[in-house]
Design a protein around this motif. Structure first.
Motif, mmCIF file in Angstrom:
data_model
loop_
_atom_site.group_PDB
_atom_site.id
_atom_site.type_symbol
_atom_site.label_atom_id
_atom_site.label_comp_id
_atom_site.label_asym_id
_atom_site.label_seq_id
_atom_site.Cartn_x
_atom_site.Cartn_y
_atom_site.Cartn_z
ATOM 1 N N VAL B 21 0.874 -1.241 -0.109
ATOM 2 C CA VAL B 21 -0.047 0.111 0.345
ATOM 3 C C VAL B 21 1.025 1.353 -0.310
ATOM 4 O O VAL B 21 0.742 2.639 -1.184
ATOM 5 N N TYR B 22 1.986 1.356 0.593
ATOM 6 C CA TYR B 22 3.076 1.807 0.759
ATOM 7 C C TYR B 22 3.582 2.539 -0.337
ATOM 8 O O TYR B 22 3.860 3.389 -0.745
ATOM 9 N N CYS B 29 1.410 9.524 -5.182
ATOM 10 C CA CYS B 29 2.090 10.837 -5.483
ATOM 11 C C CYS B 29 2.826 11.026 -6.112
ATOM 12 O O CYS B 29 3.050 13.134 -6.363
ATOM 13 N N ILE B 30 3.697 10.833 -6.597
ATOM 14 C CA ILE B 30 4.426 10.798 -7.958
ATOM 15 C C ILE B 30 3.963 11.543 -9.308
ATOM 16 O O ILE B 30 3.589 12.713 -9.221
ATOM 17 N N LEU B 51 6.632 14.951 -1.807
ATOM 18 C CA LEU B 51 5.523 14.403 -1.257
ATOM 19 C C LEU B 51 5.259 13.166 -0.998
ATOM 20 O O LEU B 51 4.758 12.277 -0.038
ATOM 21 N N PHE B 52 5.757 12.598 -1.460
ATOM 22 C CA PHE B 52 6.383 10.857 -1.810
ATOM 23 C C PHE B 52 7.902 10.284 -1.065
ATOM 24 O O PHE B 52 7.259 9.133 -0.796
ATOM 25 N N GLY B 96 -1.897 17.941 4.692
ATOM 26 C CA GLY B 96 -0.604 18.028 5.221
ATOM 27 C C GLY B 96 -0.036 19.073 4.362
ATOM 28 O O GLY B 96 0.050 20.368 3.798
ATOM 29 N N SER B 97 0.203 18.078 3.426
ATOM 30 C CA SER B 97 1.549 18.698 2.221
ATOM 31 C C SER B 97 0.688 18.813 1.257
ATOM 32 O O SER B 97 0.930 19.845 0.040
#
Lengths: 317, 146
Positions: B21-22, B29-30, B51-52, B96-97
């Motif tokens: 999942v991560y 994110c990329i 972000l990634f 947040g990011s």
């Protein structure tokens, strides 16, 4: 209680709900919810226009008074006994550039308007609509002050915000009662120093393009994280009562947009001693006598006018 | 022993899913940053660009370390609580990011996204502390048994 928090789905549901709700709240607060600010403090008294002047703009053709102003319009120009304007369209750096040469005999004719005549956050209106409501014949977008919570805001002699933008590179532009454009280092300027400069208007966007006849941006200069070429809006001054507004296209297939240096070079070529960058991108708008001159790209590649916080216009009302 | 062999004999097969999942989240994110960069007419924000790193360094790295170095990690006392806090911290940090990036790219400002980052880091640090405490408890228990 301990068992409850160790249940995988109970925790996930609660956490997801809290995070979703708080995110939506932040986004609404930032982009949607309107907050009306105070009515400001008059720091420069501006005489009201004479009735003949204010009525003549909208009723020019039916003017019967001998003192009424009689404007002459063409597709790209305006002239009366107090003001003249000529818009020239150029092609530079694979971009269409619209240059408005403005001459006024009184700086009070270069005015500013707030969206819905109200100071505040997220209060927006199209430049064309603001201009029409104020009986203007020419307008460009301003600094979109309402998107930020700091930076000087003075409009038509009223101080609305003296919270300085504290970033080291922040520069404000003021137009004083003499009609001179002056760039101020905002982080080093106090509220009293701002007032002492007798500003008719103060904008907080930038950066300055030209100060005292020298180009002060370079090829790597940009607005925040922006890429190098964009639609632009900027204002400059050649001499007393002689201003230039430039709006460029961009973000379209055949419109690359200008870098800040390219924009500054245009002002320099016109002989401007001061020039300052306003809000660009999708906000860039030039309006003249009932029509949008440039090709504003609000979102994606769709040509449409964006609603903004404020505009700069020429007119009597 | 090769890494693949090590993975096969790992006692932490239950961590395989969160690891994947991560990994997927890192890729997402990329992609999100690139898509937003294009839609935003080339306006970039470091909050989106980097972000990634949250799921990569904050997610995959500690889960990978637990996979390799901790036997039966999911049976460590307080594991569920730590794991929930871990995911919540990561989600808060990511949100947040993203909010910071979106707001920065739009050229506006908000005082609230930093709170997400602060809360996210606190919850994330709490999850690591909980897992560490669990490991300590397990060690004490096994020491008492022996």
């Amino acid at each position: 209680m301990k068992n409850f928090f160790q249940k995988p789905f109970a925790w996930a549901i609660i956490a997801a709900t809290i995070l979703s709700a708080s995110s939506v709240t932040v986004l609404l607060d930032t982009f949607v919810i309107q907050r009306v600010g105070d009515s400001g403090e008059v720091i420069v008294s501006i005489p009201t226009s004479s009735s003949s002047e204010s009525s003549s703009q909208s009723e020019s053709s039916s003017s019967s008074s001998s003192s009424a102003i009689v404007p002459t319009f063409t597709d790209n120009s305006y002239v009366d006994e107090h003001m003249s304007l000529t818009i020239t369209t150029l092609r530079r750096h694979n971009t269409t550039v619209y240059v408005a040469d403005i001459q006024v005999d009184d700086p009070l004719y270069l005015k500013t308007a707030l969206a819905h005549d109200t100071y505040g956050r997220n209060i927006t209106q199209k430049t064309s609509s603001m201009a029409t409501n104020h009986g203007a014949f020419f307008a460009i977008n301003g600094d979109y002050y309402g998107a930020r919570s700091d930076g000087f805001v003075v409009r038509n002699g009223t101080l609305y915000r003296s919270t300085k933008n504290t970033s080291a590179s922040a520069q404000a532009l003021i137009m004083n009662t003499e009609g001179d454009l002056l760039v101020m280092d905002e982080s080093q300027t106090s509220r009293q120093e701002l007032i002492d400069a007798h500003p008719l208007h103060a904008w907080s966007f930038g950066p300055a393009l030209i100060t005292n006849g020298t180009i002060v941006v370079n090829a790597s200069s940009e607005v925040n994280q922006s890429s190098s070429s964009n639609p632009r809006t900027a204002i400059g001054q050649i001499d007393v009562g002689h201003y230039v507004c430039i709006v460029s296209d961009g973000r379209l297939t055949n419109e690359a947009g200008l870098s800040l240096l390219e924009l500054a070079e245009e002002f320099d070529a016109l002989g401007c001693t001061q020039a300052y960058n306003f809000d660009g991108g999708g906000s860039s708008t030039m309006w003249f006598h009932g029509r949008i001159i440039n090709q504003p790209v609000n979102s994606g590649s769709t040509i449409s006018e964006r609603s903004v916080s404020d505009c700069v216009y020429l007119g009597y009302a | 022993m090769s890494i693949s062999a090590m993975l096969k004999i790992s006692t932490n097969q239950k961590l395989r899913k969160p690891l994947l999942v991560y990994l997927g989240l890192t890729a997402f994110c990329i992609v999100l940053d690139r898509v937003y960069f294009l839609l935003g007419h080339g306006v970039e924000s470091p909050y989106m660009l980097w972000l990634f790193l949250y799921p990569l360094l904050g997610g995959i790295l500690p889960l990978g370390l637990a996979w390799i170095f901790v036997d039966h990690a999911n049976e460590v006392p307080l594991f569920r609580l730590a794991y929930n806090a871990f995911n919540t911290g990561m989600a808060t940090l990511l949100l947040g990011s993203v909010l910071s990036g979106v707001i920065e790219i739009a050229g506006t400002a908000s005082p609230y996204p930093p709170y997400f980052l602060v809360v996210g880091w606190i919850v994330y640090a709490g999850s690591i502390l909980l897992f560490g405490s669990g490991l300590l408890l397990r060690k004490i228990k096994s020491f008492k048994k022996s």
